[in-house]
Design a protein around this motif. Sequence first.
Motif, PDB file in Angstrom:
ATOM      1  N   ALA A 198      -5.281  -2.316  10.080  1.00  0.00           N
ATOM      2  CA  ALA A 198      -4.487  -2.787   8.951  1.00  0.00           C
ATOM      3  C   ALA A 198      -5.337  -2.659   7.686  1.00  0.00           C
ATOM      4  O   ALA A 198      -6.402  -3.284   7.573  1.00  0.00           O
ATOM      5  CB  ALA A 198      -4.062  -4.231   9.172  1.00  0.00           C
ATOM      6  N   ARG A 199      -4.889  -1.830   6.751  1.00  0.00           N
ATOM      7  CA  ARG A 199      -5.638  -1.635   5.521  1.00  0.00           C
ATOM      8  C   ARG A 199      -5.574  -2.880   4.652  1.00  0.00           C
ATOM      9  O   ARG A 199      -4.558  -3.548   4.565  1.00  0.00           O
ATOM     10  CB  ARG A 199      -5.059  -0.459   4.726  1.00  0.00           C
ATOM     11  CG  ARG A 199      -5.359   0.923   5.273  1.00  0.00           C
ATOM     12  CD  ARG A 199      -6.822   1.289   5.213  1.00  0.00           C
ATOM     13  NE  ARG A 199      -7.465   1.125   3.929  1.00  0.00           N
ATOM     14  CZ  ARG A 199      -7.712   2.123   3.075  1.00  0.00           C
ATOM     15  NH1 ARG A 199      -7.310   3.352   3.355  1.00  0.00           N
ATOM     16  NH2 ARG A 199      -8.356   1.907   1.948  1.00  0.00           N
ATOM     17  N   SER A 200      -6.638  -3.167   3.960  1.00  0.00           N
ATOM     18  CA  SER A 200      -6.664  -4.173   2.904  1.00  0.00           C
ATOM     19  C   SER A 200      -6.966  -3.459   1.601  1.00  0.00           C
ATOM     20  O   SER A 200      -7.389  -2.292   1.595  1.00  0.00           O
ATOM     21  CB  SER A 200      -7.718  -5.254   3.189  1.00  0.00           C
ATOM     22  OG  SER A 200      -7.349  -6.013   4.328  1.00  0.00           O
ATOM     23  N   LEU A 201      -6.730  -4.149   0.501  1.00  0.00           N
ATOM     24  CA  LEU A 201      -6.946  -3.540  -0.808  1.00  0.00           C
ATOM     25  C   LEU A 201      -7.648  -4.546  -1.705  1.00  0.00           C
ATOM     26  O   LEU A 201      -7.082  -5.592  -2.063  1.00  0.00           O
ATOM     27  CB  LEU A 201      -5.614  -3.111  -1.423  1.00  0.00           C
ATOM     28  CG  LEU A 201      -5.675  -2.498  -2.828  1.00  0.00           C
ATOM     29  CD1 LEU A 201      -6.490  -1.199  -2.816  1.00  0.00           C
ATOM     30  CD2 LEU A 201      -4.267  -2.250  -3.373  1.00  0.00           C
ATOM     31  N   LEU A 202      -8.893  -4.247  -2.073  1.00  0.00           N
ATOM     32  CA  LEU A 202      -9.634  -5.089  -2.997  1.00  0.00           C
ATOM     33  C   LEU A 202      -9.227  -4.768  -4.421  1.00  0.00           C
ATOM     34  O   LEU A 202      -8.796  -3.651  -4.734  1.00  0.00           O
ATOM     35  CB  LEU A 202     -11.134  -4.864  -2.820  1.00  0.00           C
ATOM     36  CG  LEU A 202     -11.701  -5.129  -1.413  1.00  0.00           C
ATOM     37  CD1 LEU A 202     -13.180  -4.770  -1.361  1.00  0.00           C
ATOM     38  CD2 LEU A 202     -11.472  -6.580  -1.007  1.00  0.00           C
ATOM     39  N   HIS A 280      -3.480   3.770   1.545  1.00  0.00           N
ATOM     40  CA  HIS A 280      -2.880   2.470   1.269  1.00  0.00           C
ATOM     41  C   HIS A 280      -1.356   2.538   1.275  1.00  0.00           C
ATOM     42  O   HIS A 280      -0.690   1.596   1.704  1.00  0.00           O
ATOM     43  CB  HIS A 280      -3.361   1.944  -0.091  1.00  0.00           C
ATOM     44  CG  HIS A 280      -4.791   1.521  -0.094  1.00  0.00           C
ATOM     45  ND1 HIS A 280      -5.764   2.190  -0.799  1.00  0.00           N
ATOM     46  CD2 HIS A 280      -5.428   0.500   0.554  1.00  0.00           C
ATOM     47  CE1 HIS A 280      -6.934   1.597  -0.619  1.00  0.00           C
ATOM     48  NE2 HIS A 280      -6.763   0.576   0.204  1.00  0.00           N
ATOM     49  N   TYR A 346      -0.920  -6.812  -1.952  1.00  0.00           N
ATOM     50  CA  TYR A 346      -0.905  -5.766  -0.923  1.00  0.00           C
ATOM     51  C   TYR A 346      -0.833  -6.335   0.491  1.00  0.00           C
ATOM     52  O   TYR A 346      -0.027  -5.880   1.307  1.00  0.00           O
ATOM     53  CB  TYR A 346      -2.131  -4.867  -1.056  1.00  0.00           C
ATOM     54  CG  TYR A 346      -2.094  -3.705  -0.085  1.00  0.00           C
ATOM     55  CD1 TYR A 346      -1.312  -2.584  -0.361  1.00  0.00           C
ATOM     56  CD2 TYR A 346      -2.809  -3.730   1.108  1.00  0.00           C
ATOM     57  CE1 TYR A 346      -1.250  -1.515   0.525  1.00  0.00           C
ATOM     58  CE2 TYR A 346      -2.751  -2.673   2.004  1.00  0.00           C
ATOM     59  CZ  TYR A 346      -1.968  -1.574   1.707  1.00  0.00           C
ATOM     60  OH  TYR A 346      -1.886  -0.528   2.592  1.00  0.00           O
ATOM     61  N   ASP A 347      -1.643  -7.326   0.815  1.00  0.00           N
ATOM     62  CA  ASP A 347      -1.668  -7.846   2.187  1.00  0.00           C
ATOM     63  C   ASP A 347      -0.308  -8.417   2.597  1.00  0.00           C
ATOM     64  O   ASP A 347       0.157  -8.199   3.720  1.00  0.00           O
ATOM     65  CB  ASP A 347      -2.757  -8.907   2.334  1.00  0.00           C
ATOM     66  CG  ASP A 347      -4.156  -8.308   2.321  1.00  0.00           C
ATOM     67  OD1 ASP A 347      -4.268  -7.063   2.315  1.00  0.00           O
ATOM     68  OD2 ASP A 347      -5.139  -9.080   2.319  1.00  0.00           O
ATOM     69  N   ARG A 348       0.336  -9.146   1.698  1.00  0.00           N
ATOM     70  CA  ARG A 348       1.651  -9.719   2.023  1.00  0.00           C
ATOM     71  C   ARG A 348       2.685  -8.624   2.218  1.00  0.00           C
ATOM     72  O   ARG A 348       3.448  -8.640   3.194  1.00  0.00           O
ATOM     73  CB  ARG A 348       2.085 -10.677   0.911  1.00  0.00           C
ATOM     74  CG  ARG A 348       3.503 -11.223   1.101  1.00  0.00           C
ATOM     75  CD  ARG A 348       3.780 -12.373   0.159  1.00  0.00           C
ATOM     76  NE  ARG A 348       3.692 -11.973  -1.240  1.00  0.00           N
ATOM     77  CZ  ARG A 348       4.710 -11.396  -1.911  1.00  0.00           C
ATOM     78  NH1 ARG A 348       5.849 -11.131  -1.295  1.00  0.00           N
ATOM     79  NH2 ARG A 348       4.570 -11.090  -3.180  1.00  0.00           N
ATOM     80  N   ARG A 350       2.126  -5.531   2.967  1.00  0.00           N
ATOM     81  CA  ARG A 350       1.786  -4.744   4.150  1.00  0.00           C
ATOM     82  C   ARG A 350       2.380  -5.374   5.402  1.00  0.00           C
ATOM     83  O   ARG A 350       2.934  -4.683   6.273  1.00  0.00           O
ATOM     84  CB  ARG A 350       0.266  -4.649   4.274  1.00  0.00           C
ATOM     85  CG  ARG A 350      -0.245  -3.851   5.471  1.00  0.00           C
ATOM     86  CD  ARG A 350      -1.677  -4.223   5.760  1.00  0.00           C
ATOM     87  NE  ARG A 350      -1.800  -5.646   6.069  1.00  0.00           N
ATOM     88  CZ  ARG A 350      -2.914  -6.359   5.899  1.00  0.00           C
ATOM     89  NH1 ARG A 350      -3.998  -5.808   5.400  1.00  0.00           N
ATOM     90  NH2 ARG A 350      -2.931  -7.646   6.223  1.00  0.00           N
ATOM     91  N   ASP A 351       2.311  -6.691   5.508  1.00  0.00           N
ATOM     92  CA  ASP A 351       2.891  -7.377   6.659  1.00  0.00           C
ATOM     93  C   ASP A 351       4.415  -7.254   6.672  1.00  0.00           C
ATOM     94  O   ASP A 351       5.031  -7.139   7.740  1.00  0.00           O
ATOM     95  CB  ASP A 351       2.483  -8.849   6.651  1.00  0.00           C
ATOM     96  CG  ASP A 351       0.981  -9.036   6.884  1.00  0.00           C
ATOM     97  OD1 ASP A 351       0.344  -8.080   7.384  1.00  0.00           O
ATOM     98  OD2 ASP A 351       0.462 -10.120   6.559  1.00  0.00           O
TER      99      ASP A 351
END
Length: 402
Positions: A198-202, A280, A346-348, A350-351
């Motif tokens: 699962a990609r994350s984005l800083l 991403h 992004y994380d929200r 992405r889910d």
Amino acid sequence: METTGFPGPLEAATAQRKVLLVSSFVLPHAGGVEQFVDTAKELLRARGCRVRVLACRLPGGSGDADGLLPTWFVRPGRWPLPVGGWRTLWREIGEADVIVANGARHLLPAVATLVARLRRKQVLFVLHGSGAPFTKSSFFYHRLLGSVFEWLIARPALRLSLPVSLSRAGVAGARARYGVAATYVPYPLRDLPLPQRARSLLASEPLEIVWVGRLYPEKDPLSAIAVVEQVRRSRDARLELYGEGILADALERLARDRPWISVRGSRSWAQIQEIQAAAHLGLSTSLRDATQIGILEPLSRGIPVVSTRVGDAPRHYVAPGLRRFCVEPGDVDAAAAAILELAGAYDRHRDEFAANGRLLKARHSRGRAYLASLVEPATSSRSSGISPGDRLVLGNQPTHVP
């Protein structure tokens, strides 16, 4: 090069259902039709059918087909015009039980349909387009000659066959453009690999965006550059474009003074899956489309995608909360805003895309069984994976499925 044909008369009693797939282009030529032909070949073989493929011969003689017809490719769009191999066509059709023709804008599938009906063979004609008009195309080739071809060749062929559309948009387009009612079959997805991580984005990390498709005006890759250029006014972003076509040179010229753009050329299906999973998000800027396989596959894997609202694209965003990431075609501002909104949480998101992918994959899981039911004998006792009430009826009358 041609391989040995279907089993002869002495083997008829025990031979499997014999299916001939006809398409102007096949792999390794890149495109959605080519991918579908390869998928259909594998799934029908898995269900016990004997499958052969007939196609136009590409320059150099390559092509993943059992029979290849000599072909001229008419410029500027390299439209395939078969110029020989008619005995091969006649023989292959004569030895098949069912012909599955692909592509209403090419000559080979239409001619194969006419010959097949002359020989009293069942024909499924698979429509891959939406029926929408070409908005960025040659007036002479796509509009004038295209209309003549449509009225004199495509319409008669479709009316002699059972038209099948792999998109809801194509069902409406078939009625409006060709005057036929098409059976809708959900696109039969391949076995898609799950994203490895699962990609994350800083906040300080460059946003990695991937665009995949044919480099032609109707896919509008030039707008993808404009979109990402606008995104970069707010945050760092990089764009990779994968595909081949007449706009390749123009894209490479633009990339020379934009180091954040990479024009990568064509890649295999498996490589594209890896590339999309590593990015991403995906971006699609099509002006006209139907199934939108270029976003259907990554969305089914839960990969975030910002797309234009053409063809079946809006239906691929099953979750209502994600539909704002499907924007009007040609609206650079809206696409850039959608990307920035996605990146901002992004994380929200992405889910949310992962949950959407599970729904979308379940919807299209029926496509394989529905397609197989159209080529299997109506009296077959073989289990099809479809309950009796779901079985599609063979013949010229369409049956729509959810």
